[in-house]
Design a protein around this motif. Structure first.
Motif, PDB file in Angstrom:
ATOM      1  N   ILE A   1      45.649  38.987  23.545  1.00  0.00           N
ATOM      2  CA  ILE A   1      44.463  39.375  24.234  1.00  0.00           C
ATOM      3  C   ILE A   1      45.024  40.673  25.255  1.00  0.00           C
ATOM      4  N   PHE A   2      44.114  41.733  25.278  1.00  0.00           N
ATOM      5  CA  PHE A   2      44.281  42.891  26.026  1.00  0.00           C
ATOM      6  C   PHE A   2      43.176  42.999  26.943  1.00  0.00           C
ATOM      7  N   MET A   3      43.400  43.360  28.337  1.00  0.00           N
ATOM      8  CA  MET A   3      42.286  43.443  29.077  1.00  0.00           C
ATOM      9  C   MET A   3      42.602  45.040  29.885  1.00  0.00           C
TER      10      MET A   3
ATOM     11  N   CYS B   1      30.607  38.061  30.355  1.00  0.00           N
ATOM     12  CA  CYS B   1      30.878  36.956  30.966  1.00  0.00           C
ATOM     13  C   CYS B   1      30.969  37.040  32.342  1.00  0.00           C
ATOM     14  N   SER B   2      30.512  36.216  33.175  1.00  0.00           N
ATOM     15  CA  SER B   2      30.291  36.366  34.526  1.00  0.00           C
ATOM     16  C   SER B   2      31.811  36.243  35.142  1.00  0.00           C
ATOM     17  N   THR B   3      32.583  35.323  34.633  1.00  0.00           N
ATOM     18  CA  THR B   3      33.955  35.246  35.294  1.00  0.00           C
ATOM     19  C   THR B   3      35.098  35.084  34.250  1.00  0.00           C
TER      20      THR B   3
ATOM     21  N   LEU C   1      34.990  33.338  30.334  1.00  0.00           N
ATOM     22  CA  LEU C   1      35.650  34.016  29.220  1.00  0.00           C
ATOM     23  C   LEU C   1      36.580  33.191  28.595  1.00  0.00           C
ATOM     24  N   PHE C   2      37.566  32.398  29.198  1.00  0.00           N
ATOM     25  CA  PHE C   2      38.519  31.564  28.656  1.00  0.00           C
ATOM     26  C   PHE C   2      37.982  30.227  28.091  1.00  0.00           C
ATOM     27  N   ALA C   3      36.632  29.985  28.701  1.00  0.00           N
ATOM     28  CA  ALA C   3      35.909  28.478  28.281  1.00  0.00           C
ATOM     29  C   ALA C   3      35.562  29.082  26.828  1.00  0.00           C
ATOM     30  N   LYS C   4      35.123  30.227  26.563  1.00  0.00           N
ATOM     31  CA  LYS C   4      34.060  30.871  25.266  1.00  0.00           C
ATOM     32  C   LYS C   4      35.329  30.962  24.351  1.00  0.00           C
ATOM     33  N   THR C   5      36.320  31.572  24.603  1.00  0.00           N
ATOM     34  CA  THR C   5      37.585  31.751  23.820  1.00  0.00           C
ATOM     35  C   THR C   5      38.401  30.601  23.420  1.00  0.00           C
TER      36      THR C   5
ATOM     37  N   ILE D   1      37.090  44.998  30.547  1.00  0.00           N
ATOM     38  CA  ILE D   1      36.938  45.126  29.162  1.00  0.00           C
ATOM     39  C   ILE D   1      38.032  44.265  28.545  1.00  0.00           C
ATOM     40  N   VAL D   2      37.541  43.482  27.442  1.00  0.00           N
ATOM     41  CA  VAL D   2      38.282  42.354  26.854  1.00  0.00           C
ATOM     42  C   VAL D   2      38.424  42.733  25.321  1.00  0.00           C
TER      43      VAL D   2
END
Length: 176
Positions: free
Chosen positions: A145-147, A128-130, A134-138, A99-100
């Protein structure tokens, strides 16, 4: 290259999230109240922090049967006294069940870490699948960022796994 559908992403996220000890509930906007009410009863929750949501979920959560609802914490000490927090999240990563949270002014990291129970309400469109996706979207457009991958646990003490040492003992994810 295989195109991954929404159902596949949800199933992969669910599998990975439950594998690390999370509790996954697929629901609808109308089912949120009953699902959270059941969690409140099961977990004996009296005091809850509720993050601000931008849709009808805010109105639904204000009707929960608890002793105290906090929507704007005044201190870490106040957050440390609550039994559960109900928050949204920014993304879910299917490959690890992560969860991000992108930290913002209105999101308190303490509300994620301090309560013994954390209930997250997430929209299925946030999966997101990977991590690469995720990093491409953001596109790196965040300061912090907290995971979170499942409930807190450690094996620091004599190599015995102890839950809830550095965060919530239980993490529920309601996917709408």
């Amino acid at each position: 290259m295989k195109v991954v559908g929404e159902t596949d992403l949800i199933e992969r996220f669910k599998f990975e999230f439950e594998r690390v000890g999370g509790i996954f509930i697929e629901t609808t906007s109308q089912g949120i109240f009953n699902n959270i009410s059941s969690i409140i009863t099961t977990e004996n929750i009296a005091r809850v922090f509720i993050e601000k949501f931008e849709n009808e979920i805010d109105d639904i959560l204000k009707n929960l049967s608890v002793t105290q609802i906090i929507t704007q914490p005044h201190s870490i000490e106040q957050l440390a006294q609550i039994d559960a927090s109900i928050t949204g999240c920014d993304f879910l990563v299917a490959e690890t069940g992560t969860i991000v949270f992108i930290l913002k002014e209105n999101r308190f990291k303490s509300s994620i870490l301090l309560p013994r129970i954390h209930i997250i309400i997430a929209d299925r469109g946030k999966i997101c699948s990977t991590f690469e996706e995720l990093f491409a979207k953001t596109a790196g457009k965040f300061d912090s960022i907290f995971m979170v991958t499942g409930p807190s646990r450690t094996a620091d003490i004599e190599k015995v796994i102890v839950p809830g040492v550095h965060g919530p003992q239980k993490v529920y994810l309601l996917l709408i």
